[in-house]
Design an enzyme around this catalytic site. Sequence first.
Site, PDB file in Angstrom:
ATOM      1  N   ASP A   8       0.890  -1.169   0.006  1.00 59.56           N
ATOM      2  CA  ASP A   8       0.250   0.014  -0.022  1.00 59.56           C
ATOM      3  C   ASP A   8       0.720   1.293   0.109  1.00 59.56           C
ATOM      4  O   ASP A   8       1.601   1.365   0.902  1.00 59.56           O
ATOM      5  CB  ASP A   8      -0.778   0.017   1.307  1.00 59.56           C
ATOM      6  CG  ASP A   8      -1.891   1.173   1.380  1.00 59.56           C
ATOM      7  OD1 ASP A   8      -1.726   1.896   0.492  1.00 59.56           O
ATOM      8  OD2 ASP A   8      -2.902   0.997   1.999  1.00 59.56           O
ATOM      9  N   ASP A  55      -3.202   2.423  -5.694  1.00 59.18           N
ATOM     10  CA  ASP A  55      -2.039   2.443  -4.836  1.00 59.18           C
ATOM     11  C   ASP A  55      -1.825   1.135  -4.041  1.00 59.18           C
ATOM     12  O   ASP A  55      -0.938   1.196  -3.225  1.00 59.18           O
ATOM     13  CB  ASP A  55      -2.106   3.646  -3.925  1.00 59.18           C
ATOM     14  CG  ASP A  55      -3.346   3.623  -3.186  1.00 59.18           C
ATOM     15  OD1 ASP A  55      -4.301   2.939  -3.363  1.00 59.18           O
ATOM     16  OD2 ASP A  55      -3.211   4.259  -1.972  1.00 59.18           O
ATOM     17  N   GLU A  56      -2.603   0.261  -4.449  1.00 62.10           N
ATOM     18  CA  GLU A  56      -2.597  -1.011  -3.726  1.00 62.10           C
ATOM     19  C   GLU A  56      -2.575  -2.289  -4.621  1.00 62.10           C
ATOM     20  O   GLU A  56      -3.018  -2.324  -5.621  1.00 62.10           O
ATOM     21  CB  GLU A  56      -3.793  -1.108  -2.809  1.00 62.10           C
ATOM     22  CG  GLU A  56      -3.889  -0.256  -1.525  1.00 62.10           C
ATOM     23  CD  GLU A  56      -5.011  -0.366  -0.869  1.00 62.10           C
ATOM     24  OE1 GLU A  56      -5.559  -1.532  -0.682  1.00 62.10           O
ATOM     25  OE2 GLU A  56      -5.685   0.641  -0.286  1.00 62.10           O
TER      26      GLU A  56
HETATM   27 MG   LIG Z   1      -2.368   4.179  -0.096  1.00 61.59          MG
END
Ligand SMILES: [Mg+2]
Length: 393
Positions: free
Chosen positions: A10, A106-107
């Site tokens: 993350d 973003d992950e």
């Molecule tokens: Mg994040």
Amino acid sequence: MGERIILHCDLNNFFASVSLLFNPTLVSLPVAVCGDRENRHGIILAKNETAKRFGVKTAETIYEAKKKCPELVTLPPLMEKYREYSKKAHCIYERYTDMIEPFGIDECWLDVTGSTLLFGSGEEIADRIRKDIKRELGITVSVGVSFNKTFAKLGSDMKKPDAVTVITRQNFREKVWPLPASVLLFAGRKTSEKLRSCGVYTVGDVANCSDSTLTRLLGKNGIELKRRAEGLDFSPVITPSAEDKPKSIGRSVTGAEDFTDAGMVWSTFLTLARSVSDSLRGHNLFASGVQVHIRTASLSVKEFSKTYREATNSGYIIAKRGIELLNQNYNFSEPLRSVGIRAIGLRESGAVQEDVFGNSEKQAAQEKIEDSVYLLRKKFGKSSITRASEKKQ
Ligand SMILES: [Mg+2]
């Protein structure tokens, strides 16, 4: 095969971190990325650690944030850069495995079970990734390491920024079970309220709750939830293949009553195109063409399509192109039973040409506003932001 090794990566404060790479003099100040900065009702999309310490929260208005933190610096979103850095991080993950499942921009989950001979234990691989991201991209990542996807994701949330958390069969009761039950839920508030009303507060409570109580409260999902709490999440890391990229994305609807004029179709097109637009953004695609599909009251079917110089992912622009197309080709000699709109000619980038054509700037602005709304809705669920015109349906 033995135990799986799953990582969840993350990227920390992703939008704010990337924006600061391009505004390095602001690094030590409280900074937030905001939609519509000129308007004090504009909304905070992301913030850096310094702003967090002032209590600035995602989704509050700039006005509320500045009450807590008058020095707050606001920056516009840089969607192109976010996409670029997301891709760069992905390339780093690919050094360690080809089993990668993205979750938002973003992950990612990574299955590194087959990579340990080359690169070491799960924790060692996580640490390599953490260092690579920091050194090569200048941003940070938190990584959770575990034997299933649920616990890996919870792990990445436990220590941040720039950290690795390992959750094992030996320590998961101690590490995961004290967390609030809501961390297991994608569904959100209502479900956690139901659970609390029966004295189920933590992940451990879910694990120890009887099957019958959970089924009564949540139906089939109750048992699924309990299995996740017990570490029995066997869902695989699924790498999206190139074939999963759609060739076109369309939505259609049969009206509760027939459509008798373009005004009625317009509000429906807005709703349908918004959903098309979400899907385009989810796939990182832009549409260079629009196709309109209509079925008349006597059930004859017609289709019109057109391609444009500039591809777009804006729901508003797609709806507008659709209604123009309809007006050029149909005069409502007969009412319409159903209407549909489809994004065609999909490609990976929007063609935002410089001001030669005049429209580009306006289009880019429209796309940016919608980007902000899209990001917030992804984060907080579909109902958090709805335009008035959509509420009709
Ligand atoms: Mg994040």
